[in-house]
Write an enzyme that holds these catalytic residues in place. Sequence first.
Site, short mmCIF file in Angstrom:
data_model
loop_
_atom_site.label_atom_id
_atom_site.label_comp_id
_atom_site.label_asym_id
_atom_site.label_seq_id
_atom_site.Cartn_x
_atom_site.Cartn_y
_atom_site.Cartn_z
N ASP A 82 -24.37 17.76 16.85
CA ASP A 82 -23.11 18.09 17.53
C ASP A 82 -23.09 17.56 18.95
OD1 ASP A 82 -25.17 20.08 17.92
OD2 ASP A 82 -23.70 21.33 18.96
N GLU A 144 -26.12 23.07 18.27
CA GLU A 144 -27.04 23.24 19.39
C GLU A 144 -26.29 23.53 20.68
OE1 GLU A 144 -29.38 21.94 22.96
OE2 GLU A 144 -27.49 21.14 22.21
#
Length: 383
Positions: A82, A144
Site C-alpha cells: 500500500d 502498513e
Amino acid sequence: MKMNLPPFIELYRALIATPSISATDSALDQSNHTLINLLAGWFGDIGFHVEVQPVPGTLNKFNMLARIGEGKGGLLLAGHTDTVPFDDGRWTRDPFTLTEHDNKLYGLGTADMKGFFAFILDALRDIDPTKLTKPLYVLATADEETTMAGAKYFSESTQIRPDCAIIGEPTSLQPVRAHKGHMSNAIRIQGQSGHSSDPSRGVNAIELMHEAISHLLVLRNTLQERYHNPIFHIPYPTMNLGHIHGGDAANRICGCCELHMDIRPLPGITLNDLDGLLSEALAPVSQRWPGRLTISELHPPIPGYECPPDHRLISVVENLLGTKTEIVNYCTEAPFIQTLCPTLVLGPGSIEQAHQPDEYIDTAFIKPTRELISQVIHHFCHH
C-alpha cells in the site's frame, strides 16, 4: 532463474500504475487485490509457490506469500503493497505513471515501497532455484500505512520460521536494527455541565483532566526511571501530551474534556504492559469519579523492535555493505516480523521521499540493491 518477466523498468512501471492506497478515510481507501494478483502472477510464472490470503477485519485487503526452495529456515524478503494517499495539488506529475527524469524515477510508491518488489524480481534473474538449499520467501502485506493489519495477521497465523528477514523500506541501503514503538490514546472525561454561577450543580471535566494529567506526568517519570536502552538517542520511553479540548464558554461548567497523548516505548515493553501502566496511572481518577474517565486508542499501537546485535544477519549485512546498522525514529512492520525471526529493515530509496509530493527513487540505488538482494539470497539460502 529462467524468466519470462518484463524488464526491470517495466515491472516498476506496472507496480506504480496499479493504485493501492490505504487510508483511514474510507473515501480514499482502496483494495490492494489487483496489485497482489499482479505480484502473485509474476512470482508464480517463475516457479514460486504462491499463497494469497485475505486479511481479516479489513475491506478487501490481501497478503501474498511466495516461496521457492524446500526445508527449514531460509530468508524472508518482505514489504508492503500500500501507499499513502496523494495531494493532487502538490504533485507536478501523474502519481501513477512512472516518470524518469534527472536520474530519478518518480511515482507514488517508488520509494515507499512498491518498487522493492521489482528489485526482488530483477535480482532473481541470476538465481538458480535448484541450487537453493533453504527456502526463499517473499511477503507482500496490506495496510502498513494505516493499521499494519497485514503484517500483524501474517505474524500471528503463519507457520513459517525463516532464519532471518529483511523488510525493504527505504533506508538508503543503510541497515536498521531497532526503533521505538508507538501508542496513541484519547483520554476522555465526561463531566456535568451547568451554569458557572453554581459550581456545586456540575462536575467540571477540565478540573478532572487536571487531576488526570498530574498522574500522567508521574507515569512519564516512572517510564524514564524504569526503562533504559542506550542504543537510542533518547534512551527511555517518551510521553507527549499533544492535543486537548474541553468546554465551550467561560460561564459554563465544562461538561467534556478530551486529551490526545502518545507514548513511544522501547523494545521489550509489551503493548499489554503499556496499557496496564496507563490504566494503573489513571486509576485514582477513575475510582474517585466512577464512569467519568475513558481511555481509547487513536491508532492501532505498534511495539518497539530490536534485532539481536549478535545475530549473523547483522554481521553478514554489515560486511556486505561496509556500514554499521542504525537506529531510527519511525515505525515499521519489523516488530511483527521479528516475532518470527531476527529482522532488519533495509531497502533502496530515502525515507525523506516517503509520503512526499513527487515521490522518487534515485536510479543510483538500482545496481547496488540488485547486488545486495542477490548476495543475501546466496548467504541465507545457499548455505
